[in-house]
Design a protein around this motif. Structure first.
Motif, mmCIF file in Angstrom:
data_model
loop_
_atom_site.group_PDB
_atom_site.id
_atom_site.type_symbol
_atom_site.label_atom_id
_atom_site.label_comp_id
_atom_site.label_asym_id
_atom_site.label_seq_id
_atom_site.Cartn_x
_atom_site.Cartn_y
_atom_site.Cartn_z
ATOM 1 N N HIS A 77 -14.060 -8.502 -7.989
ATOM 2 C CA HIS A 77 -13.155 -8.761 -9.104
ATOM 3 C C HIS A 77 -13.631 -9.951 -9.932
ATOM 4 O O HIS A 77 -13.541 -9.929 -11.166
ATOM 5 C CB HIS A 77 -11.723 -8.978 -8.617
ATOM 6 C CG HIS A 77 -11.148 -7.773 -7.955
ATOM 7 N ND1 HIS A 77 -10.830 -6.621 -8.656
ATOM 8 C CD2 HIS A 77 -10.854 -7.511 -6.661
ATOM 9 C CE1 HIS A 77 -10.359 -5.718 -7.825
ATOM 10 N NE2 HIS A 77 -10.356 -6.229 -6.597
ATOM 11 N N LYS A 78 -14.159 -10.953 -9.262
ATOM 12 C CA LYS A 78 -14.664 -12.120 -9.980
ATOM 13 C C LYS A 78 -15.914 -11.749 -10.778
ATOM 14 O O LYS A 78 -16.075 -12.191 -11.916
ATOM 15 C CB LYS A 78 -14.980 -13.247 -9.006
ATOM 16 C CG LYS A 78 -15.408 -14.508 -9.698
ATOM 17 C CD LYS A 78 -15.587 -15.657 -8.744
ATOM 18 C CE LYS A 78 -15.988 -16.894 -9.531
ATOM 19 N NZ LYS A 78 -16.162 -18.048 -8.667
ATOM 20 N N SER A 81 -14.833 -9.842 -13.909
ATOM 21 C CA SER A 81 -14.257 -10.725 -14.931
ATOM 22 C C SER A 81 -15.334 -11.597 -15.576
ATOM 23 O O SER A 81 -15.293 -11.844 -16.790
ATOM 24 C CB SER A 81 -13.141 -11.583 -14.347
ATOM 25 O OG SER A 81 -13.629 -12.453 -13.361
ATOM 26 N N ASN A 84 -17.268 -9.315 -18.061
ATOM 27 C CA ASN A 84 -16.471 -9.044 -19.262
ATOM 28 C C ASN A 84 -16.328 -10.283 -20.140
ATOM 29 O O ASN A 84 -16.329 -10.188 -21.364
ATOM 30 C CB ASN A 84 -15.103 -8.485 -18.884
ATOM 31 C CG ASN A 84 -15.193 -7.063 -18.371
ATOM 32 O OD1 ASN A 84 -16.079 -6.310 -18.749
ATOM 33 N ND2 ASN A 84 -14.278 -6.707 -17.494
ATOM 34 N N GLU A 85 -16.220 -11.443 -19.505
ATOM 35 C CA GLU A 85 -16.139 -12.684 -20.266
ATOM 36 C C GLU A 85 -17.455 -12.952 -20.997
ATOM 37 O O GLU A 85 -17.451 -13.359 -22.155
ATOM 38 C CB GLU A 85 -15.811 -13.848 -19.330
ATOM 39 C CG GLU A 85 -15.575 -15.153 -20.047
ATOM 40 C CD GLU A 85 -15.178 -16.257 -19.085
ATOM 41 O OE1 GLU A 85 -15.641 -17.395 -19.285
ATOM 42 O OE2 GLU A 85 -14.422 -15.975 -18.141
ATOM 43 N N GLU A 90 -13.800 -6.048 -22.760
ATOM 44 C CA GLU A 90 -13.663 -5.395 -21.462
ATOM 45 C C GLU A 90 -14.501 -4.124 -21.435
ATOM 46 O O GLU A 90 -14.120 -3.090 -21.965
ATOM 47 C CB GLU A 90 -12.205 -5.084 -21.169
ATOM 48 C CG GLU A 90 -12.007 -4.624 -19.744
ATOM 49 C CD GLU A 90 -10.549 -4.561 -19.350
ATOM 50 O OE1 GLU A 90 -10.252 -3.808 -18.412
ATOM 51 O OE2 GLU A 90 -9.721 -5.241 -19.963
ATOM 52 N N LYS A 93 -14.746 -1.985 -15.698
ATOM 53 C CA LYS A 93 -13.461 -1.983 -14.991
ATOM 54 C C LYS A 93 -13.654 -1.827 -13.494
ATOM 55 O O LYS A 93 -12.790 -2.202 -12.718
ATOM 56 C CB LYS A 93 -12.562 -0.877 -15.527
ATOM 57 C CG LYS A 93 -12.017 -1.164 -16.893
ATOM 58 C CD LYS A 93 -10.894 -0.250 -17.245
ATOM 59 C CE LYS A 93 -10.308 -0.670 -18.574
ATOM 60 N NZ LYS A 93 -9.182 0.169 -18.988
#
Length: 98
Positions: A77-78, A81, A84-85, A90, A93
């Motif tokens: 998950h990190k 993110s 995407n950052e 985004e 997923k």
């Protein structure tokens, strides 16, 4: 009919318009995700990375080390993110480590 830009448009605005008109965003995202992976993960992870492929909104990463794959799976998950950052939108997923 194509939208005409003024003569005073910046190159980045013209390129963005071209990419949108010709529906090239998904191909550009594939390239951008691969570059972002290399940038964010560093030399240690990149030396074990064999393949980075974006299909839809799922990123498939093929690694040659089972230990590294297990270690990275804890922070999926990190990683998503962070990618995407870095891409400022985004795109990813789901992350699948192989």
């Amino acid at each position: 009919m194509a939208k005409r830009l003024s003569n005073e448009s910046s190159i980045s605005a013209v390129l963005k318009e071209f990419i949108q008109q010709h529906k090239l965003e998904s191909g550009m995202d594939k390239i951008d995700v691969e570059q972002a992976w290399k940038t964010l993960m560093g030399n240690g992870v990149n030396s074990y990375t064999q393949e980075v492929v974006l299909k839809g909104q799922t990123l498939y990463v093929k690694l040659s080390s089972a230990v590294l794959r297990e270690e990275l799976s804890y922070g999926k998950h990190k990683i998503i993110s962070m990618l995407n950052e870095e891409l400022q939108k985004e795109v990813v997923k789901e992350l699948i480590l192989r």
